[in-house]
Design an enzyme around this catalytic site. Structure first.
Site, short mmCIF file in Angstrom:
data_model
loop_
_atom_site.label_atom_id
_atom_site.label_comp_id
_atom_site.label_asym_id
_atom_site.label_seq_id
_atom_site.Cartn_x
_atom_site.Cartn_y
_atom_site.Cartn_z
N TYR A 19 37.08 41.53 47.78
CA TYR A 19 37.03 40.07 47.57
C TYR A 19 37.02 39.76 46.08
O TYR A 19 37.80 38.93 45.59
CB TYR A 19 35.80 39.50 48.26
CG TYR A 19 35.53 38.06 47.91
CD1 TYR A 19 36.35 37.05 48.40
CD2 TYR A 19 34.47 37.70 47.09
CE1 TYR A 19 36.13 35.72 48.08
CE2 TYR A 19 34.23 36.37 46.76
CZ TYR A 19 35.06 35.39 47.25
OH TYR A 19 34.82 34.08 46.92
N SER A 72 35.25 33.21 41.52
CA SER A 72 33.95 33.64 42.04
C SER A 72 33.16 34.38 40.98
O SER A 72 33.73 35.11 40.14
CB SER A 72 34.15 34.54 43.26
OG SER A 72 32.95 35.19 43.62
#
Length: 326
Positions: free
Chosen positions: A156, A129
């Site tokens: 995350y 990501s």
């Protein structure tokens, strides 16, 4: 037809599109997904129904954190290539549900690595990501793969960076090639309802105001899903040398301000939104901007779908399909 490709998160937004592309070019695909309730499972079922209509697709309803099951799938299916997209997504959700990320993102990634190393997998492509870059200001240059990634601002992001480090260690220790893809903001038909463009569309359709975080000053490198799939398949077909581990940005390289995205969305939907400005939320970053030169050099990757065209395609799908999956 060769050995099947394992696609994890096959009922997900990107996973479905990747599986469709592989099937379209004559590959056999095994998909695994646990259909968790993070968002509407009806939408996930509708996605996977498209794949089940294809004779060369096999679906396993399972959890990637179940290491013995993953091992059995890879071994029994004689899988040699894996596209690992399954994860617990969402920056804000991680603040209240941290253990969901420990299970799906960390234990799940480790399950895939163990299955790969014990079963002669020739290439593992996995999703990382852009959040690993942290809260960087938007400058005239995109984020590069060798930029610092030591200050994640969400759990995350921390789990995604941890997955990169796990993969680097496994590639070094056990020799199977791996490629990590740092996704920037992905949008398009069959997307995730928790993403801003999708959530805004649903709220506008219901005549509700939309909450604009960061008071509209955020910018995102919006990337249309078909362009993302081009990059994924291009990387899958070009593994690093034996024992190699490479990380690539995969984005559009044209960051767009949040208010500009909303204005374009209003145009393609033919609606106007009442906007409520809110401060930045915990875990969010002000901007994302991909330098994609490394991926371009490997695959010739070049995004083709600009934001207006992509949102027009999303709006067409939204009008046709979303009421059925709601």
């Amino acid at each position: 037809m060769g050995d099947p490709v394992l696609v994890t998160g096959a009922a997900g937004f990107i996973g479905m599109h990747v599986a469709e592309r592989l099937l379209a070019r004559g590959e056999a695909v095994i998909g695994i997904d646990n259909f968790n309730a993070y968002y509407d499972t009806g939408l996930k079922e509708a996605r996977v129904a498209r794949l089940l209509a294809r004779p060369d697709f096999i679906l396993v309803r399972g959890d990637i954190a179940d290491a013995p099951q993953v091992m059995d799938i890879v071994r029994g299916g004689k899988v040699r290539r894996i596209v690992h997209l399954a994860a617990q997504a969402g920056v804000r959700y991680s603040i209240d549900n941290p253990f969901a990320y420990e299970r799906s993102n960390l234990a799940g990634h480790l399950s895939i690595l163990e299955a790969a190393r014990h079963n002669a997998v020739t290439h593992l492509v996995y999703a990382s990501s852009s959040s690993v870059y942290g809260a960087r200001p938007l400058t005239g240059e995109g984020f590069r793969e060798d930029d610092p990634t030591v200050s994640p601002v969400s759990l995350y992001a921390a789990t995604k960076r941890a997955c990169e480090l796990l993969s680097a260690s496994y590639a070094h220790l056990y020799g199977f090639p791996q490629s990590g893809l740092r996704f920037f903001t992905v949008y398009g038909p069959w997307g995730r309802p928790d993403m801003a463009y999708f959530r805004f569309a649903e709220q506008m359709r219901r005549g509700e105001p939309i909450e604009v975080y960061g008071e509209g000053r955020m910018a995102r490198d919006f990337t249309y899903v078909d362009d993302i799939v081009d990059g994924i398949i291009g990387v899958l077909d070009r593994p690093p040398a034996q024992g190699g581990h490479e990380v690539y940005n995969i984005g559009d390289s044209h960051p767009v301000g949040l208010l500009d995205m909303i204005s374009t969305l209003e145009d393609v939907l033919g609606m106007r939104a009442e906007k409520i400005m809110r401060p930045m939320q915990a875990g969010d970053v002000p901007a994302t901007y991909a330098d994609i030169s490394k991926l371009h050099a490997l695959t010739g990757y070049k995004p083709r779908v600009m934001l207006r065209e992509g949102l027009e395609r999303f709006a067409g799908w939204f009008a046709r399909y979303r009421p059925r999956a709601a």
